[in-house]
Scaffold this motif. Structure first.
Motif, PDB file in Angstrom:
ATOM      1  N   GLY A   1       0.886  -1.134   0.070  1.00  0.00           N
ATOM      2  CA  GLY A   1       0.057   0.167  -0.048  1.00  0.00           C
ATOM      3  C   GLY A   1       0.965   1.173  -0.015  1.00  0.00           C
ATOM      4  O   GLY A   1       2.183   1.202   0.312  1.00  0.00           O
ATOM      5  N   ASP A   2       0.161   2.354  -0.182  1.00  0.00           N
ATOM      6  CA  ASP A   2       0.970   3.632  -0.208  1.00  0.00           C
ATOM      7  C   ASP A   2       1.788   4.007   0.878  1.00  0.00           C
ATOM      8  O   ASP A   2       2.915   4.287   0.826  1.00  0.00           O
ATOM      9  N   SER A   3       1.032   3.893   1.930  1.00  0.00           N
ATOM     10  CA  SER A   3       1.853   4.175   3.271  1.00  0.00           C
ATOM     11  C   SER A   3       3.126   3.374   3.710  1.00  0.00           C
ATOM     12  O   SER A   3       4.001   3.623   3.996  1.00  0.00           O
ATOM     13  N   GLY A   4       2.690   1.923   3.245  1.00  0.00           N
ATOM     14  CA  GLY A   4       3.717   0.974   3.573  1.00  0.00           C
ATOM     15  C   GLY A   4       5.026   1.212   2.490  1.00  0.00           C
ATOM     16  O   GLY A   4       6.101   0.994   3.116  1.00  0.00           O
ATOM     17  N   ARG A   5       4.746   1.525   1.410  1.00  0.00           N
ATOM     18  CA  ARG A   5       5.999   1.653   0.454  1.00  0.00           C
ATOM     19  C   ARG A   5       6.748   3.073   0.845  1.00  0.00           C
ATOM     20  O   ARG A   5       7.802   3.023   0.854  1.00  0.00           O
ATOM     21  N   ARG A   6       5.960   4.129   1.192  1.00  0.00           N
ATOM     22  CA  ARG A   6       6.725   5.346   1.784  1.00  0.00           C
ATOM     23  C   ARG A   6       7.695   4.971   2.870  1.00  0.00           C
ATOM     24  O   ARG A   6       8.742   5.245   2.971  1.00  0.00           O
ATOM     25  N   SER A   7       7.075   4.323   3.897  1.00  0.00           N
ATOM     26  CA  SER A   7       7.739   3.717   5.188  1.00  0.00           C
ATOM     27  C   SER A   7       9.096   2.958   4.704  1.00  0.00           C
ATOM     28  O   SER A   7      10.275   3.034   5.205  1.00  0.00           O
ATOM     29  N   LEU A   8       8.701   1.826   3.755  1.00  0.00           N
ATOM     30  CA  LEU A   8      10.131   1.311   3.139  1.00  0.00           C
ATOM     31  C   LEU A   8      11.022   1.843   2.372  1.00  0.00           C
ATOM     32  O   LEU A   8      12.111   1.724   2.954  1.00  0.00           O
ATOM     33  N   MET A   9      10.583   2.971   1.744  1.00  0.00           N
ATOM     34  CA  MET A   9      11.480   3.967   1.182  1.00  0.00           C
ATOM     35  C   MET A   9      12.510   4.655   2.209  1.00  0.00           C
ATOM     36  O   MET A   9      13.411   4.675   1.979  1.00  0.00           O
ATOM     37  N   VAL A  10      11.595   5.178   3.130  1.00  0.00           N
ATOM     38  CA  VAL A  10      12.532   5.980   4.303  1.00  0.00           C
ATOM     39  C   VAL A  10      13.363   4.959   5.056  1.00  0.00           C
ATOM     40  O   VAL A  10      14.417   5.342   5.214  1.00  0.00           O
ATOM     41  N   ILE A  11      12.863   3.797   5.420  1.00  0.00           N
ATOM     42  CA  ILE A  11      13.674   2.988   6.269  1.00  0.00           C
ATOM     43  C   ILE A  11      14.892   2.395   5.575  1.00  0.00           C
ATOM     44  O   ILE A  11      16.087   2.546   5.933  1.00  0.00           O
ATOM     45  N   GLY A  12      14.508   2.193   4.146  1.00  0.00           N
ATOM     46  CA  GLY A  12      15.884   1.624   3.374  1.00  0.00           C
ATOM     47  C   GLY A  12      16.742   2.779   3.127  1.00  0.00           C
ATOM     48  O   GLY A  12      18.093   2.454   3.100  1.00  0.00           O
ATOM     49  N   PHE A  13      16.279   3.963   3.094  1.00  0.00           N
ATOM     50  CA  PHE A  13      17.201   5.234   2.883  1.00  0.00           C
ATOM     51  C   PHE A  13      18.380   5.164   3.958  1.00  0.00           C
ATOM     52  O   PHE A  13      19.371   5.225   3.924  1.00  0.00           O
ATOM     53  N   VAL A  14      17.683   5.215   5.168  1.00  0.00           N
ATOM     54  CA  VAL A  14      18.051   5.230   6.486  1.00  0.00           C
ATOM     55  C   VAL A  14      19.208   4.278   6.526  1.00  0.00           C
ATOM     56  O   VAL A  14      20.560   4.459   6.932  1.00  0.00           O
ATOM     57  N   VAL A  15      18.838   2.854   6.348  1.00  0.00           N
ATOM     58  CA  VAL A  15      19.848   2.098   6.710  1.00  0.00           C
ATOM     59  C   VAL A  15      20.734   1.663   5.639  1.00  0.00           C
ATOM     60  O   VAL A  15      21.899   1.201   5.907  1.00  0.00           O
ATOM     61  N   LEU A  16      20.406   1.770   4.332  1.00  0.00           N
ATOM     62  CA  LEU A  16      21.284   1.407   3.057  1.00  0.00           C
ATOM     63  C   LEU A  16      21.934   2.568   2.750  1.00  0.00           C
ATOM     64  O   LEU A  16      22.911   2.306   2.118  1.00  0.00           O
ATOM     65  N   SER A  17      21.676   3.779   2.805  1.00  0.00           N
ATOM     66  CA  SER A  17      22.401   4.958   2.427  1.00  0.00           C
ATOM     67  C   SER A  17      22.860   5.657   3.569  1.00  0.00           C
ATOM     68  O   SER A  17      24.271   6.116   3.483  1.00  0.00           O
ATOM     69  N   ALA A  18      21.984   6.425   4.236  1.00  0.00           N
ATOM     70  CA  ALA A  18      22.539   7.451   5.404  1.00  0.00           C
ATOM     71  C   ALA A  18      23.325   6.820   6.321  1.00  0.00           C
ATOM     72  O   ALA A  18      24.326   7.513   6.563  1.00  0.00           O
ATOM     73  N   ILE A  19      23.228   5.643   7.000  1.00  0.00           N
ATOM     74  CA  ILE A  19      24.100   5.080   7.694  1.00  0.00           C
ATOM     75  C   ILE A  19      25.522   5.038   7.239  1.00  0.00           C
ATOM     76  O   ILE A  19      26.414   5.267   7.658  1.00  0.00           O
ATOM     77  N   PRO A  20      25.741   4.199   6.211  1.00  0.00           N
ATOM     78  CA  PRO A  20      26.952   4.098   5.560  1.00  0.00           C
ATOM     79  C   PRO A  20      27.658   5.308   5.269  1.00  0.00           C
ATOM     80  O   PRO A  20      28.819   5.387   4.989  1.00  0.00           O
ATOM     81  N   THR A  21      27.226   6.351   4.672  1.00  0.00           N
ATOM     82  CA  THR A  21      27.396   7.666   4.498  1.00  0.00           C
ATOM     83  C   THR A  21      28.061   8.305   5.505  1.00  0.00           C
ATOM     84  O   THR A  21      29.166   9.035   5.399  1.00  0.00           O
ATOM     85  N   ILE A  22      27.385   8.259   6.765  1.00  0.00           N
ATOM     86  CA  ILE A  22      27.778   9.107   7.878  1.00  0.00           C
ATOM     87  C   ILE A  22      28.846   8.318   8.567  1.00  0.00           C
ATOM     88  O   ILE A  22      29.782   8.828   9.241  1.00  0.00           O
ATOM     89  N   THR A  23      28.629   7.142   8.827  1.00  0.00           N
ATOM     90  CA  THR A  23      29.579   6.277   9.828  1.00  0.00           C
ATOM     91  C   THR A  23      30.629   5.470   8.921  1.00  0.00           C
ATOM     92  O   THR A  23      31.435   4.940   9.599  1.00  0.00           O
ATOM     93  N   THR A  24      30.694   5.614   7.769  1.00  0.00           N
ATOM     94  CA  THR A  24      31.574   4.745   6.773  1.00  0.00           C
ATOM     95  C   THR A  24      31.295   3.133   7.113  1.00  0.00           C
ATOM     96  O   THR A  24      32.129   2.398   6.620  1.00  0.00           O
ATOM     97  N   TYR A  25      30.134   2.532   7.907  1.00  0.00           N
ATOM     98  CA  TYR A  25      30.145   1.239   8.022  1.00  0.00           C
ATOM     99  C   TYR A  25      28.742   0.883   7.151  1.00  0.00           C
ATOM    100  O   TYR A  25      27.599   1.762   7.626  1.00  0.00           O
TER     101      TYR A  25
END
Length: 358
Positions: free
Chosen positions: A139-163
């Motif tokens: 559903g729309d809200s679930g997709r939005r949540s998945l995109m946000v969580i994926g961004f944080v875990v897969l992109s933001a954390i590796p960028t900020i922490t080098t891990y």
């Protein structure tokens, strides 16, 4: 009729990938001028931008579609053809390029990692029916949540922490695939926002290359490399990828035959120029440009990207016409019904003239 805007993005993305290979596989001298080294690094940025866009395009079209065994088979046969053909030509023309490990990789190009992108891409295609079910049921809200969580875990954390807590190209492809479908249903930004995301990401990465390169020379800084931010999951590169993809996705282009034709050779360009044997032969021939300075490096890099695409495209279009079409016609004639049944099993749909679906 194919979307000319998306097909043009395929071409642009592959040229960017060629520029990346020009940068990372070139035989550049160590300890050269900072400006020349930075110019080489700048050309590497486009590669991961292009990879991201290719997967986003796949999700854009396939998240509401169906996987076809014929598509899988076509990519596999194309990969084997170029792997074997380049191996055979090299064994005759320049045997010293055919090392034992290259021979093993060439025989099993899909599983050996000879082409990492193909390995991940085929796995993505096999997984696409399951990803499509996930996408439809969120559903729309679930997709939005998945995109946000994926961004944080897969992109933001590796960028900020080098891990990178996951560190998997395939998982990143899954995320981009779903993102591509989501962007088709709910565009993220308007045209100005997409242009800003692309420009900001590019300028940030290029500036960081120059700054980190300078810090290394001035202070011995070695915490990260100058190309740290170019990788596909880093926030600046990811933002630039979304900006570039959306600019082309929203571009209302009329059908352009030459664009659609040229785009058919995009995957062939990759399989030809990034074959390990081919790249060991190709890029050392351009090492002379380093001595001419940063402007020449950038100019020759771009020209080599366009020329490599043109030559590879011509080769692949000839292969499609002379080899792929007759072979696929023969396969469909002998196993067409089985392929339709396999499609139905993979997508959990009902093939023609069959009993109720699964």
């Amino acid at each position: 009729m194919r979307n000319a805007n998306i097909e043009l993005l395929r071409i642009v993305s592959m040229v960017l990938i060629v520029l990346f290979h020009f940068s990372v596989h070139g035989t550049w001298p160590e300890g050269g001028p900072l400006a020349s080294d930075t110019a080489v690094e700048m050309l590497s940025f486009g590669g991961k931008l292009g990879v991201n866009c290719f997967v986003l395009i796949t999700g854009y079209f396939m998240v509401h579609g169906h996987l076809k065994v014929q598509s899988l088979l076509r990519v596999m046969l194309q990969t084997w053809f170029y792997s074997f053909a380049i191996l055979a030509i090299s064994a005759i023309a320049q045997p010293d390029l055919v090392a034992p490990e290259r021979l093993r990789e060439a025989v099993t190009p899909i599983t050996s990692g000879e082409y990492w992108f193909i390995t991940c891409y085929l796995a993505l295609m096999v997984a696409s029916p399951f990803l499509n079910v996930l996408y439809r049921n969120l559903g729309d809200s679930g997709r939005r949540s998945l995109m946000v969580i994926g961004f944080v875990v897969l992109s933001a954390i590796p960028t900020i922490t080098t891990y990178n807590p996951i560190g998997s190209d395939l998982v990143w492809f899954f995320y981009l695939y779903l993102m591509g479908g989501w962007l088709r249903d709910r565009p993220l930004w308007k045209r100005r926002g997409n242009a800003c995301a692309l420009a900001a990401g590019m300028l940030f990465v290029w500036a960081s290359m120059a700054a980190i390169g300078w810090a290394q020379r001035a202070f011995g800084f070695d915490y990260v490399m100058p190309d740290y931010f170019i990788w596909q999951y880093m926030v600046p590169t990811f933002a630039a990828s979304l900006g570039l993809f959306n600019l082309f996705a929203e571009w209302k282009m009329p059908p352009i035959r030459w664009v659609n034709t040229a785009a058919k050779g995009a995957l062939g360009v990759y399989l030809i120029h990034d074959n390990p044997i081919m790249r060991a032969w190709l890029w050392p021939h351009l090492a002379w440009v380093y001595a001419l300075g940063p402007a020449a490096i950038l100019a020759v890099g771009v020209l080599s990207g366009v020329a490599t695409y043109a030559v590879g495209m011509a080769i692949d279009l000839a292969r499609i016409r002379l080899l792929e079409r007759p072979v696929m016609r023969w396969i469909r004639g002998h196993w067409g019904v089985l392929m339709l049944e396999a499609d139905a099993i993979l997508n959990c749909t009902q093939p023609p003239n069959s009993h109720p679906p699964c």
